[in-house]
Scaffold this motif. Structure first.
Motif, mmCIF file in Angstrom:
data_model
loop_
_atom_site.group_PDB
_atom_site.id
_atom_site.type_symbol
_atom_site.label_atom_id
_atom_site.label_comp_id
_atom_site.label_asym_id
_atom_site.label_seq_id
_atom_site.Cartn_x
_atom_site.Cartn_y
_atom_site.Cartn_z
ATOM 1 N N PHE A 48 0.809 -1.221 0.000
ATOM 2 C CA PHE A 48 0.000 0.000 0.000
ATOM 3 C C PHE A 48 0.841 1.269 0.000
ATOM 4 O O PHE A 48 0.443 2.268 -0.619
ATOM 5 C CB PHE A 48 -0.989 -0.020 1.167
ATOM 6 N N VAL A 49 1.990 1.260 0.632
ATOM 7 C CA VAL A 49 2.854 2.450 0.574
ATOM 8 C C VAL A 49 3.412 2.623 -0.839
ATOM 9 O O VAL A 49 3.302 3.703 -1.439
ATOM 10 C CB VAL A 49 3.989 2.356 1.605
ATOM 11 N N ALA A 50 4.008 1.551 -1.383
ATOM 12 C CA ALA A 50 4.576 1.643 -2.734
ATOM 13 C C ALA A 50 3.486 1.866 -3.773
ATOM 14 O O ALA A 50 3.660 2.666 -4.707
ATOM 15 C CB ALA A 50 5.357 0.363 -3.045
ATOM 16 N N GLY A 51 2.360 1.179 -3.619
ATOM 17 C CA GLY A 51 1.266 1.352 -4.571
ATOM 18 C C GLY A 51 0.720 2.765 -4.575
ATOM 19 O O GLY A 51 0.394 3.318 -5.632
ATOM 20 N N THR A 52 0.641 3.374 -3.402
ATOM 21 C CA THR A 52 0.162 4.757 -3.298
ATOM 22 C C THR A 52 1.104 5.715 -4.030
ATOM 23 O O THR A 52 0.666 6.572 -4.806
ATOM 24 C CB THR A 52 0.045 5.165 -1.817
ATOM 25 N N VAL A 53 2.396 5.574 -3.789
ATOM 26 C CA VAL A 53 3.381 6.455 -4.436
ATOM 27 C C VAL A 53 3.350 6.253 -5.954
ATOM 28 O O VAL A 53 3.360 7.225 -6.730
ATOM 29 C CB VAL A 53 4.785 6.193 -3.884
ATOM 30 N N LEU A 54 3.285 5.001 -6.393
ATOM 31 C CA LEU A 54 3.297 4.702 -7.828
ATOM 32 C C LEU A 54 2.049 5.236 -8.525
ATOM 33 O O LEU A 54 2.136 5.840 -9.604
ATOM 34 C CB LEU A 54 3.406 3.196 -8.045
ATOM 35 N N MET A 55 0.873 5.032 -7.917
ATOM 36 C CA MET A 55 -0.364 5.463 -8.574
ATOM 37 C C MET A 55 -0.504 6.982 -8.564
ATOM 38 O O MET A 55 -1.006 7.565 -9.517
ATOM 39 C CB MET A 55 -1.570 4.817 -7.909
ATOM 40 N N ARG A 56 -0.041 7.615 -7.506
ATOM 41 C CA ARG A 56 -0.062 9.079 -7.516
ATOM 42 C C ARG A 56 0.870 9.617 -8.601
ATOM 43 O O ARG A 56 0.535 10.580 -9.300
ATOM 44 C CB ARG A 56 0.342 9.600 -6.145
ATOM 45 N N SER A 57 2.021 8.977 -8.770
ATOM 46 C CA SER A 57 2.969 9.390 -9.797
ATOM 47 C C SER A 57 2.391 9.172 -11.192
ATOM 48 O O SER A 57 2.523 10.028 -12.075
ATOM 49 C CB SER A 57 4.279 8.611 -9.646
ATOM 50 N N VAL A 102 3.402 -1.457 -12.538
ATOM 51 C CA VAL A 102 4.148 -1.900 -11.362
ATOM 52 C C VAL A 102 3.230 -1.907 -10.136
ATOM 53 O O VAL A 102 3.256 -2.847 -9.322
ATOM 54 C CB VAL A 102 5.376 -1.012 -11.118
ATOM 55 N N ALA A 103 2.396 -0.865 -10.020
ATOM 56 C CA ALA A 103 1.434 -0.819 -8.914
ATOM 57 C C ALA A 103 0.466 -1.994 -8.997
ATOM 58 O O ALA A 103 0.134 -2.614 -7.977
ATOM 59 C CB ALA A 103 0.671 0.503 -8.940
ATOM 60 N N PHE A 104 0.018 -2.312 -10.212
ATOM 61 C CA PHE A 104 -0.903 -3.438 -10.401
ATOM 62 C C PHE A 104 -0.235 -4.760 -10.028
ATOM 63 O O PHE A 104 -0.871 -5.644 -9.435
ATOM 64 C CB PHE A 104 -1.392 -3.473 -11.849
ATOM 65 N N ALA A 105 1.032 -4.895 -10.342
ATOM 66 C CA ALA A 105 1.769 -6.105 -9.973
ATOM 67 C C ALA A 105 1.784 -6.274 -8.453
ATOM 68 O O ALA A 105 1.686 -7.401 -7.938
ATOM 69 C CB ALA A 105 3.192 -6.045 -10.518
ATOM 70 N N LEU A 106 1.894 -5.171 -7.726
ATOM 71 C CA LEU A 106 1.844 -5.243 -6.265
ATOM 72 C C LEU A 106 0.462 -5.685 -5.785
ATOM 73 O O LEU A 106 0.342 -6.510 -4.871
ATOM 74 C CB LEU A 106 2.189 -3.874 -5.664
ATOM 75 N N VAL A 107 -0.586 -5.142 -6.411
ATOM 76 C CA VAL A 107 -1.952 -5.514 -6.021
ATOM 77 C C VAL A 107 -2.205 -6.995 -6.268
ATOM 78 O O VAL A 107 -2.933 -7.654 -5.516
ATOM 79 C CB VAL A 107 -2.990 -4.657 -6.787
ATOM 80 N N LEU A 108 -1.597 -7.546 -7.299
ATOM 81 C CA LEU A 108 -1.769 -8.964 -7.619
ATOM 82 C C LEU A 108 -1.272 -9.883 -6.503
ATOM 83 O O LEU A 108 -1.631 -11.065 -6.469
ATOM 84 C CB LEU A 108 -1.055 -9.310 -8.927
ATOM 85 N N THR A 109 -0.471 -9.355 -5.593
ATOM 86 C CA THR A 109 0.017 -10.176 -4.480
ATOM 87 C C THR A 109 -0.982 -10.209 -3.324
ATOM 88 O O THR A 109 -0.690 -10.828 -2.289
ATOM 89 C CB THR A 109 1.372 -9.654 -3.965
ATOM 90 N N THR A 110 -2.136 -9.552 -3.471
ATOM 91 C CA THR A 110 -3.142 -9.540 -2.397
ATOM 92 C C THR A 110 -4.223 -10.593 -2.664
ATOM 93 O O THR A 110 -3.965 -11.771 -2.529
ATOM 94 C CB THR A 110 -3.743 -8.137 -2.227
#
Length: 286
Positions: A48-57, A102-110
């Motif tokens: 969630f920290v990395a995903g937040t930074v990536l999606m805001r970017s 990259v953010a989506f790849a992180l979400v796929l781990t949930t």
């Protein structure tokens, strides 16, 4: 990659201005802690920290492409990389797509439910820059985009979204309306000239009382959502400190000066950090 090119990319995603992703991060972390009944574990915290930074970017890339013809008429945005021609629209969209993937790849781990929610988050993120053409209060659309992390935190932890989550969502929407109206007040004169729609323009002379009403609603709704969580004095102290900060913002924006409104906007991440600190400490000491 040449250092100069990397510098432009970092400027495009506002890397040197972290207030933007912090505003998105704090309510997401609050939801994550509440969903997990305390520390959520390193895996979900990283996602969630990395995903937040990536999606805001990624959102910055889409926003600057959409607004490139408007930004050149606004003092504060005239030198953004796309508007000034230093980065092409194709290049910016490609960068945004890579960040989103990259953010989506992180979400796929949930889990599947959280993955499905991520598609809604992406759709609103892409739509928001264009809402400023048609919606009289586009800050409400931004508030929706900035609130998706809240139900996603619950689905990632619990696989479902309990009813109290919607109080947190509406509270966050009100907070976004407060701080992004302050932001819009900075550019109001320029936005009027170019035909951009913002809450500051729609509210007119009611802008300052509306901002304070949004702050009040955000704080009251957060209290309503979390008052039975047993977070004790840290939570109540944090909410009192958040209310004091909101009052300080009134002092900054009451004369509607550009500097005061921009300073108030930039200070909002401290309000979010205060609330999160109260929640996290409350769970730690409970």
């Amino acid at each position: 990659m040449p250092a100069g090119r990397l510098s432009l990319y970092l400027d495009l995603i506002r890397w040197n201005r972290p207030a933007g992703w912090l505003l998105l991060l704090w309510p997401t972390l609050v939801a994550l802690w509440v969903a997990a009944d305390g520390f959520p574990g390193w895996h979900l915290l990283l996602v969630f920290v990395a995903g937040t930074v990536l999606m805001r970017s990624a959102g910055c890339c889409v926003n600057d492409v959409a607004d490139r013809d408007f930004d050149r008429h606004v003092k504060r945005t005239a030198q953004r990389p796309i508007t000034s021609g230093r980065i092409s629209t194709r290049e910016a969209l490609l960068l945004g797509a890579v960040l989103a993937l990259v953010a989506f790849a992180l979400v796929l781990t949930t889990n599947t439910t959280t993955v499905l929610w991520s598609f809604g988050a992406l759709a609103v993120t892409v739509f928001y820059p264009y809402a400023k053409r048609w919606v009289s209060m586009p800050q409400a659309v931004l508030g929706l985009a900035f609130s998706f992390g809240i139900p996603m935190a619950f689905t990632a932890v619990r696989g479902a979204v309990p009813a109290m989550v919607w109080l947190l969502v509406v509270a966050n929407l009100c907070w976004v309306l407060a701080y992004d109206t302050e932001y819009a007040m900075v550019d109001r004169d320029d936005d009027l000239k170019i035909g951009m729609k913002t809450s500051a323009i729609t509210l007119g002379r009611r802008d300052v009382p509306a901002v304070m009403a949004f702050y009040a609603a955000a704080i009251v709704l957060q209290i309503a959502a979390l008052k039975d969580a047993g977070l004790g004095w840290p939570f109540w102290l944090a909410m009192a400190a958040a209310a004091a900060q909101a009052f300080w913002h009134w002092r900054l924006i009451r004369d509607r000066s550009r500097d005061g409104c921009f300073r108030a906007f930039r200070l909002n991440h401290w309000l979010g950090a205060t609330v999160f600190a109260g929640v996290a400490l409350g769970y730690l000491l409970r």
